[in-house]
Design a protein around this motif. Structure first.
Motif, PDB file in Angstrom:
ATOM      1  N   LEU A  78       0.792  -1.060   0.102  1.00  0.00           N
ATOM      2  CA  LEU A  78      -0.010  -0.098   0.024  1.00  0.00           C
ATOM      3  C   LEU A  78       0.936   1.500  -0.015  1.00  0.00           C
ATOM      4  O   LEU A  78       0.542   2.310  -0.759  1.00  0.00           O
ATOM      5  CB  LEU A  78      -0.965  -0.176   1.210  1.00  0.00           C
ATOM      6  CG  LEU A  78      -2.008  -0.936   0.989  1.00  0.00           C
ATOM      7  CD1 LEU A  78      -2.817  -1.074   2.510  1.00  0.00           C
ATOM      8  CD2 LEU A  78      -2.954  -0.684  -0.014  1.00  0.00           C
ATOM      9  N   THR A  81       2.088   1.923  -3.806  1.00  0.00           N
ATOM     10  CA  THR A  81       1.035   2.480  -4.623  1.00  0.00           C
ATOM     11  C   THR A  81       0.524   3.757  -4.296  1.00  0.00           C
ATOM     12  O   THR A  81       0.390   4.556  -5.022  1.00  0.00           O
ATOM     13  CB  THR A  81      -0.183   1.561  -4.421  1.00  0.00           C
ATOM     14  OG1 THR A  81      -0.800   1.498  -3.310  1.00  0.00           O
ATOM     15  CG2 THR A  81      -0.021   0.033  -5.072  1.00  0.00           C
ATOM     16  N   THR A  82       0.792   3.992  -2.950  1.00  0.00           N
ATOM     17  CA  THR A  82       0.368   5.627  -2.379  1.00  0.00           C
ATOM     18  C   THR A  82       1.440   6.322  -2.944  1.00  0.00           C
ATOM     19  O   THR A  82       1.399   7.645  -3.365  1.00  0.00           O
ATOM     20  CB  THR A  82       0.322   5.496  -1.026  1.00  0.00           C
ATOM     21  OG1 THR A  82      -0.916   4.474  -0.488  1.00  0.00           O
ATOM     22  CG2 THR A  82      -0.076   7.141  -0.566  1.00  0.00           C
ATOM     23  N   THR A  85       1.382   6.919  -6.827  1.00  0.00           N
ATOM     24  CA  THR A  85       0.486   8.070  -7.179  1.00  0.00           C
ATOM     25  C   THR A  85       0.417   9.459  -6.465  1.00  0.00           C
ATOM     26  O   THR A  85      -0.481  10.273  -6.779  1.00  0.00           O
ATOM     27  CB  THR A  85      -0.866   7.299  -6.873  1.00  0.00           C
ATOM     28  OG1 THR A  85      -1.012   7.014  -5.397  1.00  0.00           O
ATOM     29  CG2 THR A  85      -1.365   6.130  -7.727  1.00  0.00           C
ATOM     30  N   ALA A  87      -0.395   9.899  -3.585  1.00  0.00           N
ATOM     31  CA  ALA A  87      -1.586   9.749  -2.659  1.00  0.00           C
ATOM     32  C   ALA A  87      -2.501  10.787  -3.225  1.00  0.00           C
ATOM     33  O   ALA A  87      -3.469  11.385  -2.597  1.00  0.00           O
ATOM     34  CB  ALA A  87      -1.050  10.434  -1.256  1.00  0.00           C
ATOM     35  N   GLU A  90      -6.140   9.332  -2.591  1.00  0.00           N
ATOM     36  CA  GLU A  90      -6.441   9.283  -1.019  1.00  0.00           C
ATOM     37  C   GLU A  90      -6.667  10.722  -0.613  1.00  0.00           C
ATOM     38  O   GLU A  90      -7.732  10.922   0.239  1.00  0.00           O
ATOM     39  CB  GLU A  90      -5.083   8.824  -0.347  1.00  0.00           C
ATOM     40  CG  GLU A  90      -5.014   7.225  -0.420  1.00  0.00           C
ATOM     41  CD  GLU A  90      -4.340   6.701  -1.623  1.00  0.00           C
ATOM     42  OE1 GLU A  90      -3.989   5.486  -1.665  1.00  0.00           O
ATOM     43  OE2 GLU A  90      -3.984   7.571  -2.464  1.00  0.00           O
ATOM     44  N   ASP A  91      -5.911  11.604  -1.173  1.00  0.00           N
ATOM     45  CA  ASP A  91      -6.220  13.225  -1.069  1.00  0.00           C
ATOM     46  C   ASP A  91      -7.626  13.619  -1.472  1.00  0.00           C
ATOM     47  O   ASP A  91      -8.205  14.281  -0.995  1.00  0.00           O
ATOM     48  CB  ASP A  91      -5.534  14.119  -1.938  1.00  0.00           C
ATOM     49  CG  ASP A  91      -5.404  15.484  -1.453  1.00  0.00           C
ATOM     50  OD1 ASP A  91      -5.258  15.913  -0.471  1.00  0.00           O
ATOM     51  OD2 ASP A  91      -5.705  16.117  -2.528  1.00  0.00           O
ATOM     52  N   LEU A 126      -9.708   8.138   5.464  1.00  0.00           N
ATOM     53  CA  LEU A 126      -8.190   7.433   4.938  1.00  0.00           C
ATOM     54  C   LEU A 126      -8.108   6.216   5.881  1.00  0.00           C
ATOM     55  O   LEU A 126      -7.470   5.377   5.531  1.00  0.00           O
ATOM     56  CB  LEU A 126      -7.412   8.757   5.277  1.00  0.00           C
ATOM     57  CG  LEU A 126      -7.220   9.629   4.277  1.00  0.00           C
ATOM     58  CD1 LEU A 126      -6.289  10.961   4.720  1.00  0.00           C
ATOM     59  CD2 LEU A 126      -7.049   9.087   2.986  1.00  0.00           C
ATOM     60  N   PHE A 130      -7.367   2.595   4.298  1.00  0.00           N
ATOM     61  CA  PHE A 130      -6.135   2.017   4.210  1.00  0.00           C
ATOM     62  C   PHE A 130      -6.708   0.825   5.298  1.00  0.00           C
ATOM     63  O   PHE A 130      -5.843  -0.430   4.971  1.00  0.00           O
ATOM     64  CB  PHE A 130      -5.067   2.776   5.003  1.00  0.00           C
ATOM     65  CG  PHE A 130      -4.210   3.649   4.129  1.00  0.00           C
ATOM     66  CD1 PHE A 130      -3.332   3.335   3.345  1.00  0.00           C
ATOM     67  CD2 PHE A 130      -4.565   4.992   4.082  1.00  0.00           C
ATOM     68  CE1 PHE A 130      -2.572   3.957   2.385  1.00  0.00           C
ATOM     69  CE2 PHE A 130      -3.965   5.736   3.144  1.00  0.00           C
ATOM     70  CZ  PHE A 130      -2.972   5.387   2.344  1.00  0.00           C
ATOM     71  N   HIS A 154      -6.659  -1.918  -9.027  1.00  0.00           N
ATOM     72  CA  HIS A 154      -6.442  -0.840  -9.566  1.00  0.00           C
ATOM     73  C   HIS A 154      -6.670  -0.442 -11.094  1.00  0.00           C
ATOM     74  O   HIS A 154      -7.026   0.653 -11.192  1.00  0.00           O
ATOM     75  CB  HIS A 154      -4.735  -0.509  -9.581  1.00  0.00           C
ATOM     76  CG  HIS A 154      -4.289  -0.244  -8.100  1.00  0.00           C
ATOM     77  ND1 HIS A 154      -4.014   1.036  -7.942  1.00  0.00           N
ATOM     78  CD2 HIS A 154      -3.821  -1.005  -7.111  1.00  0.00           C
ATOM     79  CE1 HIS A 154      -3.572   1.221  -6.439  1.00  0.00           C
ATOM     80  NE2 HIS A 154      -3.581  -0.003  -5.996  1.00  0.00           N
ATOM     81  N   GLN A 243     -11.144   5.129  -4.932  1.00  0.00           N
ATOM     82  CA  GLN A 243     -10.855   4.588  -3.800  1.00  0.00           C
ATOM     83  C   GLN A 243     -12.060   3.635  -3.319  1.00  0.00           C
ATOM     84  O   GLN A 243     -11.356   2.334  -2.859  1.00  0.00           O
ATOM     85  CB  GLN A 243     -10.547   5.674  -2.624  1.00  0.00           C
ATOM     86  CG  GLN A 243      -9.124   6.346  -2.892  1.00  0.00           C
ATOM     87  CD  GLN A 243      -8.169   5.463  -2.142  1.00  0.00           C
ATOM     88  OE1 GLN A 243      -7.824   5.300  -0.891  1.00  0.00           O
ATOM     89  NE2 GLN A 243      -7.324   5.169  -2.984  1.00  0.00           N
TER      90      GLN A 243
END
Length: 261
Positions: A78, A81-82, A85, A87, A90-91, A126, A130, A154, A243
């Motif tokens: 994780l 990948t974060t 990208t 994040a 996620e953001d 978040l 996660f 993904h 996400q």
């Protein structure tokens, strides 16, 4: 009919554009958003997502080879990948949760989404994101099955983004989503086809169908919330959609594994 060289050039350009919206790699393109290049290139989002998923799977496999158990290996996957990208998604999830969860007016909700600070709704979103993804990967455990799960998650999560952009109008007149425009039907169909193929190969037809149904339901719910509260979608809403897709596909992969599928 376009020459093969020109077709290949357009495909490579679209892949470069899609990669810039999925990863932090400095990939340049000669086309700009103004000529509709971003909208047309959305067909390649699941391809770029597939590469991100495989990078996370590689991190998991290396960690396993080094003797780490599934828990730490899943966390490293994780993290990979974060990092790749930046994040970005996620953001978007955090901003969307803060915006939709807070503020009483449309304008206030949009202002909250643009605020770089994270609120309680965003933090909770978040943690859930996660936590659910980590627990799913840790439960799958087997490096090869983790590879299939990450690759399909993904790719599949991004396959629905063009359709979401096409069906849900932008909430703002400015911003990335508005400037990109609505993807053409061809791009929507190709992205959906690529995502469906990845899901079917990685998870099997039955689990692929289950994933698609859950993704569709999640997309409908998120679209309804976004339209009612802010008048449409933004880049943050798209990040939240991606996400949610990742989470659902990984959970399907983990649940089907323990159900004997």
């Amino acid at each position: 009919m376009m020459p093969r060289a020109e077709v290949l050039k357009d495909i490579i350009t679209d892949l470069r554009i899609a990669t810039t919206f999925v990863a932090i790699f400095p990939v340049r393109s000669s086309k700009s958003a103004a000529d509709g290049a971003i909208a047309r290139a959305t067909w390649a989002l699941p391809v770029a997502g597939l590469l991100v998923g495989l990078a996370g799977a590689a991190a998991y496999a290396i960690a396993s080879k080094l003797g780490l158990t599934s828990g730490p290996a899943a966390l490293l996957a994780l993290a990979t990948t974060t990092l790749i990208t930046g994040a970005l998604h996620e953001d978007g999830l955090a901003d969307a949760a803060d915006g939709l969860g807070g503020g009483r007016t449309r304008e206030r909700k949009l202002d909250i989404m643009r605020d770089s600070r994270i609120g309680s709704y965003g933090a909770c979103a978040l943690v859930l994101s996660f936590g659910l993804r980590w627990s799913a990967l840790a439960a799958i455990a087997n490096p090869w099955l983790v590879t299939l799960a990450l690759a399909s998650a993904h790719a599949g999560a991004r396959a629905g983004v063009p359709a979401f952009m096409s069906l849900v109008p932008p909430a703002r007149l400015d911003g990335l989503s508005a400037s990109a425009g609505a993807p053409p039907g061809r791009s929507v169909a190709i992205a959906f086809g690529i995502g469906t193929l990845c899901l079917a190969i990685a998870l099997g037809p039955g689990k692929a169908l289950a994933s698609l149904v859950l993704l569709s339901l999640a997309g409908l719910i998120l679209a309804r919330l976004a339209i009612r509260q802010i008048g449409g979608q933004t880049g943050d809403i798209l990040g939240a959609f991606e996400q949610t897709g990742e989470i659902l596909i990984l959970l399907v992969a983990a649940a089907s594994l323990h159900a004997g599928g």
